[in-house]
Design a protein around this motif. Structure first.
Motif, PDB file in Angstrom:
ATOM      1  N   PHE A 238       0.830  -1.206   0.000  1.00 61.31           N
ATOM      2  CA  PHE A 238       0.000   0.000   0.000  1.00 61.31           C
ATOM      3  C   PHE A 238       0.864   1.255   0.000  1.00 61.31           C
ATOM      4  O   PHE A 238       0.590   2.213  -0.737  1.00 61.31           O
ATOM      5  N   SER A 239       1.903   1.245   0.808  1.00 66.13           N
ATOM      6  CA  SER A 239       2.811   2.395   0.845  1.00 66.13           C
ATOM      7  C   SER A 239       3.544   2.548  -0.476  1.00 66.13           C
ATOM      8  O   SER A 239       3.782   3.673  -0.942  1.00 66.13           O
ATOM      9  N   ARG A 242       1.520   4.358  -3.065  1.00 68.13           N
ATOM     10  CA  ARG A 242       1.378   5.798  -2.831  1.00 68.13           C
ATOM     11  C   ARG A 242       2.684   6.553  -3.036  1.00 68.13           C
ATOM     12  O   ARG A 242       2.668   7.696  -3.483  1.00 68.13           O
ATOM     13  N   GLU A 243       3.816   5.925  -2.709  1.00 68.84           N
ATOM     14  CA  GLU A 243       5.080   6.644  -2.677  1.00 68.84           C
ATOM     15  C   GLU A 243       5.990   6.323  -3.865  1.00 68.84           C
ATOM     16  O   GLU A 243       6.624   7.212  -4.414  1.00 68.84           O
TER      17      GLU A 243
END
Length: 283
Positions: A238-239, A242-243
């Motif tokens: 998930f991170s 986003r990143e």
């Protein structure tokens, strides 16, 4: 079932149309999963098919993202965390869920419907509410950012699946076997391990597999409770979305798909074994 020879024209049309509709629905459901398999072997750092991939040019395919996955300590640590948390929570959830299902199957159990509804309520309560409640509870005990809080949270989410599957197995269980074992001098512990558990084993294993997959796939509750050292691979994915957009995420997703396929295969084998034991299908 084969189409009978006396079927009318309308019945024949519906016979084939129904199968086409089912095939289209199945394709619609699994197509997003199938797409990630070739994309995880993309030689380029993209989430789309390149011209080389569409031409089936070997130069367009590579295992570089799998090499990057297994050479990254961050990803390996996240994978280890996921399987450790899933394994420990499955063991606890399976033990508690099996005992709860056996207790709820007893006819003299008071308020069975109410207790059952309470025990399976984590399946219907929104995860964001469950996560916030668990965070509030463990924060008061200074247990956030620990493996214990995450494991116990996953136990809460996985136990209902065990209760449901074991309760379904108990529906065909002959209570007379318990009385027969006790009349022969077996105590409650011996009766459980020698009589009850072997007959319920397919349901217990099925519930354990559901609890394991639930824990492995969980992200919402973990976002509330996990610290940097307890980060599982779902939070890492998930991170990453986003990143940093990296096809390593697709490689991890493909591995999760393989785990899911293995789990479903095991469940189907257990179902057929249970049917053979109960005489519902030929041996």
């Amino acid at each position: 079932m084969a189409l009978p020879a006396y079927a009318s024209t309308g019945e024949r049309i519906w016979y084939y149309a129904f199968r086409v509709i089912c095939a289209l629905i199945l394709l619609f459901l699994i197509f997003p999963i199938l797409v990630i398999i070739p994309l995880s072997f993309n030689a380029q750092p993209y989430f789309t098919f390149t011209q080389e991939m569409l031409r089936f040019d070997p130069a367009g395919y590579s295992t570089r993202w799998y090499d990057a996955l297994f050479s990254s300590e961050e990803w390996l640590s996240a994978i280890r965390n996921s399987f450790f948390i899933a394994t420990m929570s499955t063991l606890v959830a399976t033990s508690l869920g099996t005992l709860a299902a056996i207790g709820l199957s007893r006819p003299e159990m008071p308020a069975r419907s109410l207790i059952t509804a309470l025990l399976i309520s984590p399946m219907v309560v929104p995860l964001i509410i469950t996560g916030a409640a668990l965070y509030s509870f463990y924060a008061r005990l200074n247990l956030t950012d620990t493996y214990f809080s995450i494991i116990m949270a996953h136990v809460v989410l996985g136990t209902p699946f065990v209760i449901i599957t074991v309760t379904a197995s108990m529906s065909g269980f002959d209570q007379g076997l318990i009385r027969a074992a006790q009349s022969l001098g077996a105590n409650q512990v011996t009766t459980f391990f020698k009589v009850i558990l072997p007959l319920l084993l397919p349901g217990v294993i099925s519930g354990a597999l559901f609890a394991f997959i639930t824990s492995l796939d969980e992200i919402v509750v973990v976002l509330f409770l996990a610290g940097p050292e307890q980060t599982p691979m779902t939070v890492r994915m998930f991170s990453g979305l986003r990143e940093e957009i990296s096809p390593i995420i697709l490689a991890v997703a493909f591995i999760l798909v393989l785990v899911s396929i293995a789990t479903l295969t095991t469940l189907e084998m257990l179902r057929r074994r249970s049917e053979r034991i109960r005489g519902m299908s030929p041996a």
